[in-house]
Design a protein around this motif. Structure first.
Motif, PDB file in Angstrom:
ATOM      1  N   ALA A  13       0.831  -1.204   0.000  1.00 32.37           N
ATOM      2  CA  ALA A  13       0.000   0.000   0.000  1.00 32.37           C
ATOM      3  C   ALA A  13       0.867   1.256   0.000  1.00 32.37           C
ATOM      4  O   ALA A  13       0.527   2.263  -0.641  1.00 32.37           O
ATOM      5  N   THR A  14       1.992   1.209   0.701  1.00 29.64           N
ATOM      6  CA  THR A  14       2.937   2.334   0.700  1.00 29.64           C
ATOM      7  C   THR A  14       3.454   2.582  -0.709  1.00 29.64           C
ATOM      8  O   THR A  14       3.511   3.729  -1.175  1.00 29.64           O
ATOM      9  N   ASP A  15       3.820   1.507  -1.399  1.00 33.59           N
ATOM     10  CA  ASP A  15       4.276   1.649  -2.786  1.00 33.59           C
ATOM     11  C   ASP A  15       3.169   2.201  -3.679  1.00 33.59           C
ATOM     12  O   ASP A  15       3.419   3.031  -4.549  1.00 33.59           O
ATOM     13  N   PHE A  16       1.961   1.738  -3.477  1.00 35.15           N
ATOM     14  CA  PHE A  16       0.816   2.194  -4.260  1.00 35.15           C
ATOM     15  C   PHE A  16       0.647   3.702  -4.129  1.00 35.15           C
ATOM     16  O   PHE A  16       0.317   4.403  -5.094  1.00 35.15           O
ATOM     17  N   ILE A  17       0.872   4.221  -2.935  1.00 36.96           N
ATOM     18  CA  ILE A  17       0.681   5.649  -2.669  1.00 36.96           C
ATOM     19  C   ILE A  17       1.883   6.480  -3.116  1.00 36.96           C
ATOM     20  O   ILE A  17       1.714   7.535  -3.738  1.00 36.96           O
TER      21      ILE A  17
END
Length: 216
Positions: A66-70
Motif C-alpha cells: 500500500a505504501t508503494d501504491f501511494i
C-alpha cells in the motif's frame, strides 16, 4: 516503510476498533530484518516465510505494498494471491483500508485518488499504480504484463483444482516478476508434507535458490 506505515495507516484491532498501525513485536522484528538484509527500498526481496498463526505478516506485507501504491511515481503493480475467496475479500478490504486511512489523514477524497475497476483491483489515478488480489485455484489474472510486488498468502493451503494446481499458480505468478527487482513474499502456516509450498520450503532451506527461508 516503517515510518510511513506507523505515521499514516490505521488498522482494526482484534476487538474491531480502529487504531493507529503500530507494528507489534513480530512485525517490528521482521521489518527491521528485511530492511537490514535488502536495504531501505527492499528491492529484490525474495523471502519464503513459515509462521505461526496471527503473527501479522499479511497485514505488514499489504501495508508495504500500500505504501508503494501511494508513494511510487511510476505504475508499480502489486499482486496478492490468497488461499480462498473469503480471505481474498478480507485482504483486499484491509489493503483499501490502509490506503483510505492515509487519504483521510491527508483530507483527500478516495474517488479523486483511486479508481476501483472491479472487485479485485484498485488503481492510483495519478500514477497508474495498481493493487490486485486474487484467489488460488482460479485463472483470473491481473491485467498487466509484469508485476513488481508479489505476495502469496497461506501458500501451503493453495488448492489443486481442475482449473489450476498450486504449483501452476505460484510458478505462473513468479514468472511475471523480473529477477532481482521488486518484492516477493511466500508466507504460510504449516499444512503437512507433500504440498507445493512444503516442497519449496525444503528446496529453499537447502540453499538452492535466491529465496531466503524465514521461520517465525
Amino acid at each position: 516503510y516503517y515510518k510511513f506505515i506507523e505515521d499514516n495507516f490505521s488498522i482494526k484491532n482484534k476487538r474491531g476498533k480502529v487504531v493507529p498501525f503500530v507494528l507489534w513485536n513480530t512485525q517490528d522484528k521482521y521489518l527491521l530484518d528485511i530492511t537490514a538484509h535488502y536495504g531501505r527500498e527492499l528491492e529484490g526481496t525474495r523471502d519464503i516465510i513459515l509462521k505461526a498463526r496471527k503473527e501479522g505478516f499479511s497485514s505488514l506485507i499489504l501495508a508495504i505494498f500500500a505504501t508503494d501504491f501511494i508513494l511510487a511515481d511510476y505504475p508499480i503493480a502489486s499482486v496478492c494471491i490468497s488461499d480462498k475467496k473469503s480471505e481474498t475479500r478480507k485482504l483486499f478490504d484491509r489493503a483499501k483500508f490502509f490506503i483510505n486511512s492515509y487519504l483521510v489523514k491527508k483530507k483527500i477524497e478516495f474517488t479523486s485518488f483511486c479508481d476501483v475497476s472491479n472487485v479485485n483491483e484498485i488503481r492510483n489515478k495519478l500514477t497508474g499504480a495498481s493493487f490486485w488480489i486474487g484467489t488460488a485455484g482460479s485463472r483470473t489474472a491481473p491485467r498487466v504484463e509484469s508485476i513488481q510486488n508479489l505476495h502469496f498468502s497461506e501458500g501451503a493451503h493453495f488448492p489443486d483444482t481442475d482449473i489450476i494446481t498450486a504449483r501452476e499458480t505460484i510458478e505462473g505468478a513468479l514468472q511475471m516478476v523480473d529477477q532481482g527487482i521488486g518484492k516477493v513474499f511466500i508466507e504460510s502456516t504449516a499444512h503437512g508434507y507433500g504440498n507445493y509450498y512444503q516442497t519449496l520450503w525444503a528446496k529453499y532451506s537447502a540453499g538452492t535458490s535466491e529465496f531466503r527461508p524465514i521461520f517465525f
